[in-house]
Design a protein around this motif. Structure first.
Motif, PDB file in Angstrom:
ATOM      1  N   VAL A 747     -19.236   0.835 -19.051  1.00 49.87           N
ATOM      2  CA  VAL A 747     -17.860   1.277 -19.271  1.00 49.87           C
ATOM      3  C   VAL A 747     -16.967   0.047 -19.219  1.00 49.87           C
ATOM      4  O   VAL A 747     -17.026  -0.722 -18.251  1.00 49.87           O
ATOM      5  N   THR A 748     -16.141  -0.158 -20.250  1.00 52.18           N
ATOM      6  CA  THR A 748     -15.273  -1.328 -20.327  1.00 52.18           C
ATOM      7  C   THR A 748     -13.814  -0.897 -20.439  1.00 52.18           C
ATOM      8  O   THR A 748     -13.495   0.188 -20.941  1.00 52.18           O
ATOM      9  N   ASP A 749     -12.928  -1.775 -19.957  1.00 48.00           N
ATOM     10  CA  ASP A 749     -11.495  -1.576 -20.128  1.00 48.00           C
ATOM     11  C   ASP A 749     -10.825  -2.942 -20.098  1.00 48.00           C
ATOM     12  O   ASP A 749     -11.490  -3.965 -19.936  1.00 48.00           O
ATOM     13  N   ASP A 750      -9.519  -2.983 -20.227  1.00 46.49           N
ATOM     14  CA  ASP A 750      -8.791  -4.230 -20.359  1.00 46.49           C
ATOM     15  C   ASP A 750      -8.274  -4.778 -19.031  1.00 46.49           C
ATOM     16  O   ASP A 750      -7.548  -5.782 -19.022  1.00 46.49           O
ATOM     17  N   GLU A 751      -8.599  -4.176 -17.912  1.00 55.61           N
ATOM     18  CA  GLU A 751      -8.153  -4.640 -16.600  1.00 55.61           C
ATOM     19  C   GLU A 751      -9.194  -5.608 -16.027  1.00 55.61           C
ATOM     20  O   GLU A 751     -10.366  -5.251 -15.866  1.00 55.61           O
ATOM     21  N   PRO A 752      -8.812  -6.872 -15.710  1.00 56.94           N
ATOM     22  CA  PRO A 752      -9.812  -7.845 -15.220  1.00 56.94           C
ATOM     23  C   PRO A 752     -10.285  -7.611 -13.791  1.00 56.94           C
ATOM     24  O   PRO A 752     -11.335  -8.114 -13.397  1.00 56.94           O
ATOM     25  N   GLY A 753      -9.536  -6.851 -12.988  1.00 56.18           N
ATOM     26  CA  GLY A 753      -9.938  -6.637 -11.607  1.00 56.18           C
ATOM     27  C   GLY A 753     -11.167  -5.747 -11.509  1.00 56.18           C
ATOM     28  O   GLY A 753     -11.189  -4.637 -12.048  1.00 56.18           O
ATOM     29  N   THR A 754     -12.210  -6.217 -10.833  1.00 52.93           N
ATOM     30  CA  THR A 754     -13.461  -5.468 -10.719  1.00 52.93           C
ATOM     31  C   THR A 754     -13.418  -4.538  -9.515  1.00 52.93           C
ATOM     32  O   THR A 754     -12.780  -4.838  -8.502  1.00 52.93           O
ATOM     33  N   SER A 778     -29.966   3.314  -9.752  1.00 52.71           N
ATOM     34  CA  SER A 778     -31.007   2.366  -9.349  1.00 52.71           C
ATOM     35  C   SER A 778     -30.458   0.953  -9.267  1.00 52.71           C
ATOM     36  O   SER A 778     -30.970   0.120  -8.513  1.00 52.71           O
ATOM     37  N   ALA A 779     -29.398   0.634 -10.024  1.00 49.99           N
ATOM     38  CA  ALA A 779     -28.725  -0.662  -9.948  1.00 49.99           C
ATOM     39  C   ALA A 779     -27.361  -0.505 -10.589  1.00 49.99           C
ATOM     40  O   ALA A 779     -27.152   0.329 -11.466  1.00 49.99           O
ATOM     41  N   TRP A 780     -26.390  -1.311 -10.118  1.00 48.14           N
ATOM     42  CA  TRP A 780     -25.067  -1.286 -10.733  1.00 48.14           C
ATOM     43  C   TRP A 780     -24.402  -2.639 -10.499  1.00 48.14           C
ATOM     44  O   TRP A 780     -24.821  -3.434  -9.676  1.00 48.14           O
ATOM     45  N   GLY A 781     -23.350  -2.906 -11.279  1.00 49.07           N
ATOM     46  CA  GLY A 781     -22.638  -4.157 -11.150  1.00 49.07           C
ATOM     47  C   GLY A 781     -21.365  -4.136 -11.956  1.00 49.07           C
ATOM     48  O   GLY A 781     -21.063  -3.187 -12.694  1.00 49.07           O
ATOM     49  N   ALA A 782     -20.595  -5.203 -11.816  1.00 52.11           N
ATOM     50  CA  ALA A 782     -19.330  -5.341 -12.533  1.00 52.11           C
ATOM     51  C   ALA A 782     -19.105  -6.807 -12.844  1.00 52.11           C
ATOM     52  O   ALA A 782     -19.492  -7.683 -12.049  1.00 52.11           O
ATOM     53  N   ALA A 783     -18.527  -7.104 -13.983  1.00 46.52           N
ATOM     54  CA  ALA A 783     -18.265  -8.483 -14.374  1.00 46.52           C
ATOM     55  C   ALA A 783     -17.018  -8.528 -15.246  1.00 46.52           C
ATOM     56  O   ALA A 783     -16.697  -7.575 -15.968  1.00 46.52           O
ATOM     57  N   ARG A 784     -16.328  -9.653 -15.149  1.00 46.83           N
ATOM     58  CA  ARG A 784     -15.176  -9.860 -16.016  1.00 46.83           C
ATOM     59  C   ARG A 784     -15.651 -10.238 -17.407  1.00 46.83           C
ATOM     60  O   ARG A 784     -16.658 -10.928 -17.576  1.00 46.83           O
ATOM     61  N   THR A 785     -14.908  -9.792 -18.410  1.00 44.56           N
ATOM     62  CA  THR A 785     -15.193 -10.156 -19.799  1.00 44.56           C
ATOM     63  C   THR A 785     -13.995 -10.903 -20.361  1.00 44.56           C
ATOM     64  O   THR A 785     -12.985 -11.122 -19.676  1.00 44.56           O
ATOM     65  N   ALA A 786     -14.111 -11.302 -21.625  1.00 44.78           N
ATOM     66  CA  ALA A 786     -13.003 -12.042 -22.246  1.00 44.78           C
ATOM     67  C   ALA A 786     -11.745 -11.179 -22.353  1.00 44.78           C
ATOM     68  O   ALA A 786     -10.624 -11.715 -22.365  1.00 44.78           O
ATOM     69  N   ARG A 787     -11.888  -9.849 -22.408  1.00 40.83           N
ATOM     70  CA  ARG A 787     -10.727  -8.987 -22.588  1.00 40.83           C
ATOM     71  C   ARG A 787     -10.467  -8.081 -21.397  1.00 40.83           C
ATOM     72  O   ARG A 787      -9.576  -7.265 -21.435  1.00 40.83           O
ATOM     73  N   GLY A 788     -11.261  -8.163 -20.324  1.00 45.44           N
ATOM     74  CA  GLY A 788     -11.044  -7.275 -19.177  1.00 45.44           C
ATOM     75  C   GLY A 788     -12.255  -7.312 -18.259  1.00 45.44           C
ATOM     76  O   GLY A 788     -12.632  -8.355 -17.734  1.00 45.44           O
ATOM     77  N   LYS A 789     -12.873  -6.139 -18.078  1.00 46.86           N
ATOM     78  CA  LYS A 789     -14.048  -6.071 -17.203  1.00 46.86           C
ATOM     79  C   LYS A 789     -15.042  -5.079 -17.760  1.00 46.86           C
ATOM     80  O   LYS A 789     -14.720  -4.253 -18.642  1.00 46.86           O
TER      81      LYS A 789
END
Length: 801
Positions: A747-754, A778-789
């Motif tokens: 799931v992606t959006d434009d907010e950089p805060g994870t 079983s696993a999860w994570g979050a990372a910043r992208t060029a346009r959000g997170k």
């Protein structure tokens, strides 16, 4: 010749009686037939080679009658029963037979059969002698031991003489070496006479009259050369005997010192120490070590006591095979009570001498072995217990036993045994320290190398790590494979300059940094830039090469950046072509001030990517261009599996004996088909969480995975609701990727805060969504992208219906 052996024929020289020598292969066929064998048995070399030995010689106890033909012309009186398997027996045998001699009459022959081990076709060595040459010996051949000289008229003679400890299993290396030195000048195989042992035998421990005569002659010649004005010296037999005895024991200690400690391997050192004293000094040698020493741990703490566990690591003896193995097996651990001589030795650190083990003492010692009765093995024997010490700490002890018919241990033997144990203790301590260092190094290396999953999203991975064999077992090479958002995988190889513990420690820091930055989903060039900055902050000596590759199985492409590393090899599935990829090579990590570039390489399903460190292709004295060509050729070689493909590369490049480490990572890029990917763009309104759940349920049903809908639907609703509530922008992205038996939802959006996990109380309205994801996924994570997170999770899938 010993007393009582009279009436020797004039042409028979004691200790120099010719032998017939025959070598037999594993099928029972003769492969060597000496001139002595021709004189004894009548057949020429041409007639004997290739013929079953049982048809030519009276060796029924050492060979089976495979051919089924009668071995006529002789009767075997003393040999054991036939070996039913039809191959040379695996134990030493001996016998006496009467054969038809060439010409009139018959001849008595003594023969010995010794199994051969090691390279070559020979599996049995047969030595035979005419009993007419040894008149006066025991009628069954007792007291007669075959020796082996170099000159035996066939090419393997030197090898056989060198391997005499293996050919004559009842001899220790030290004893067999002495026998070899005595018979080398004879020029043919010989018999050595003794009256204290049975076949096969070794010379008795003690002082030979020959040694006394040599010492007396040498001293007489020295006195004559000086020209003593008081007249010729009168030899003192007792003084000569004592001097020769001391001289022989010094020679024995010197010989043993040269034979032990040839390796820093603890197990081999223990075997050398035990085998060095049997049978020349003792008949049985049992070695016990403290458990910390066997385990390669640190130096034992405190003095031993009645609770200290002692590990039996070796039992060497010259009794019949198997007599001691079941009663006192190697590998057993046990304590020793206070009343035993063993406890006295290990607590005082001094040898303990028991001239004869009485029945009472034998019973007390045997009480240690609840299920086994060792009294018949030890009662009546002479015993000497010597400590194995290093730096005033008892590491173990040796129990030495002599047969009842041998002279008991005396004070001179006590001194000899103590000196032997002191030298052996130092050798064992060196081996212990080396083993401890090896264990520390291997533990450090294993803790720093990752355990890469064989199957990642859209690719299969195989790895190899070979530590440098000449400079230690730790180094600075590493590899890694890291999961990234969007079903991508980061593939990494690196090499810290230098070798040893410092390089390994530096490698651990850099590898951890790469994993951390990869989880943040930094672009390859930016990741190397950040790693270079970190290396400069850690110190000026942090230099390393690194190749970082990101594989996107959905887009079927590679993004890679290089920091002074060996370029990767790509093997195309279409046609099997292999090539070195032209990746811009930046400066090594730690140089600073040098930009890194990113290259994009399209790939197809089934292509293979090979990453390695320079230890695989850089060899002093060889052209690296040729080695790289060999790497490309071997990487393209067809293989049944990824592991086989890695082994093929290593064999082709011949990395044995290398100084540098080798890290190898191979990835088969399977890709993910478009039909296994589904994506949507959702309006950022509260109602879209329900819409997202319906879309996911429908897609899973289409894939035949409706059983997983409940959990995935719940998790998708929580992540989308979190993006709608806390995100930015007008839309929220949702993507499902099916790869093998796992499903990844992003799931992606434009907010950089994870998002982070919160400790939600009973009255809190928010903070439970990501805790549910953390518990059920079983696993999860979050990372910043060029346009959000990007927030993602994985879920194991049932088999599709």
């Amino acid at each position: 010749m010993a007393p009582g052996m009279s009436n020797t024929p004039p042409d028979a020289v004691p200790g120099r009686i010719p032998l017939g020598v025959v070598v037999v292969d594993g099928h029972g066929l003769v492969t060597h037939w000496s001139s002595g064998a021709r004189r004894l048995f009548g057949s020429s070399r041409e007639e004997a080679v290739g013929v079953p030995a049982a048809e030519l010689m009276p060796v029924a106890g050492a060979l089976a009658a495979r051919s089924g033909r009668a071995s006529g012309g002789y009767t075997d009186e003393y040999g054991p029963e036939l070996d039913l398997e039809g191959v040379p027996a695996a134990y030493p045998t001996a016998g006496r037979a009467r054969i038809a001699a060439p010409g009139p009459g018959a001849r008595d022959v003594l023969w010995w059969g010794y199994p051969l081990v090691g390279p070559g076709t020979g599996r049995l060595l047969v030595l035979a002698a005419d009993t007419a040459r040894i008149t006066g010996a025991d009628p069954r051949g007792q007291g007669i031991a075959p020796g082996f000289a170099l000159h035996t008229e066939f090419p393997d003679a030197a090898e056989l003489a060198r391997r005499l400890p293996e050919i004559l299993p009842n001899m220790s290396p030290a004893e067999s070496g002495r026998v070899v030195s005595q018979v080398l000048d004879l020029g043919y195989p010989v018999l050595e006479i003794s009256r204290r042992r049975r076949v096969p035998v070794t010379p008795d421990w003690g002082v030979s009259q020959r040694a006394v005569r040599q010492e007396r002659r040498a001293r007489t010649e020295a006195d004559t050369a000086v020209g003593d004005a008081r007249g010729p010296a009168v030899p003192d037999p007792e003084q000569d005997l004592e001097y020769a005895a001391v001289r022989e024991r010094l020679e024995f200690l010197n010989e043993v010192s040269g034979r032990i400690g040839t390796s820093l391997d603890l197990a081999r050192t223990i075997h050398e120490v035990s085998a060095a004293v049997v049978p020349r000094f003792t008949d049985v040698a049992g070695t016990y070590l403290r458990e910390q020493v066997v385990a390669g741990e640190g130096f034992p703490d405190g003095p031993p006591d009645a609770t200290t566990m002692w590990h039996r690591v070796a039992v060497e003896h010259d009794d019949e095979p198997g007599r001691w193995d079941d009663v006192v097996p190697v590998g057993e651990s046990m304590p020793f009570p206070v009343h035993t001589p063993f406890f006295q030795c290990m607590t005082t650190g001094e040898p303990v001498l028991v001239p004869r083990i009485s029945e009472e003492m034998g019973t007390r010692i045997a009480a240690q072995f609840e299920k086994r009765d060792i009294r018949p093995l030890i009662t009546g024997r002479s015993m000497l217990v010597v400590p194995l010490k290093a730096r005033n700490v008892v590491l173990g002890f040796m129990i030495l036993l002599r047969h009842g018919e041998r002279p008991v241990f005396n004070d001179m033997d006590r001194v000899t045994g103590a000196e032997l144990a002191a030298r052996a203790g130092l050798v064992l301590d060196n081996a212990r320290m080396y083993t401890h260092q090896e264990n520390v190094a291997e533990t450090l290396q294993d803790s720093m190398l990752p355990h890469v999953e064989a199957r990642m999203a859209g690719c299969d991975v195989a790895t190899r790590y070979l530590p440098g064999t000449l400079l230690g077992r730790v180094g600075g090479d590493w590899f890694d494979a890291v999961k990234l958002p969007g079903s991508r995988t980061a593939l990494v190889v690196g090499d810290v300059m230098g070798h040893g513990l410092n390089s390994a420690a530096m490698m651990g820091q850099l590898r951890t940094a790469v994993q951390t930055m990869a989880a943040l989903d930094l672009p390859p060039a930016q990741l190397l830039r950040s790693l270079d900055d970190l290396a400069q902050r850690l110190g000026e000596h942090y230099l390393a090469t690194c190749l970082y590759v990101v594989y996107d199985p959905v887009e079927s492409c590679l993004l890679m950046s290089n920091a002074g590393h060996i370029p990767p090899v790509l093997v195309r599935a279409d046609g099997g072509r292999s090539e070195l990829l032209d990746v811009p090579t930046g400066a090594p990590i730690g140089v600073g001030g040098v930009p890194f570039e990113t290259a994009r390489v399209p790939v197809g399903p089934g292509d293979r990517l090979v990453l390695c460190t320079d230890g695989l292709v850089e060899v002093r004295g060889e052209d690296i261009g040729v080695r790289l060509a060999t790497l490309c050729e071997s990487a393209a070689h067809p293989a049944a599996s990824m592991d086989d493909a890695c082994d093929t590369i290593i064999r082709a490049l011949g990395v044995t004996g290398r100084k540098d480490d080798v890290a190898l990572l191979m990835a088969r890029l399977n890709g993910i088909p478009r039909e296994d990917v589904a994506g949507w763009r959702l309006e950022r309104v509260p109602q879209q969480a329900g819409a997202a759940r319906r879309l996911v349920c429908g897609q899973l049903a289409e894939w035949g995975l409706a059983e997983a809908s409940d959990t995935v639907e719940l998790l998708v609703g929580e992540v989308v609701a979190n993006a709608v509530r806390h995100g930015a922008g007008e839309r929220v992205g949702l993507r499902l990727v099916r790869s093998g038996r796992s499903l990844q939802v992003e799931v992606t959006d434009d907010e950089p805060g994870t998002p982070v996990l919160l400790a939600a109380g009973a009255q809190d309205e928010f903070g439970r969504g990501m805790r549910i994801v953390s518990r059920l996924a079983s696993a999860w994570g979050a990372a910043r992208t060029a346009r959000g997170k990007s927030v993602w999770f994985e879920q194991a899938l049932p088999r599709a219906r």
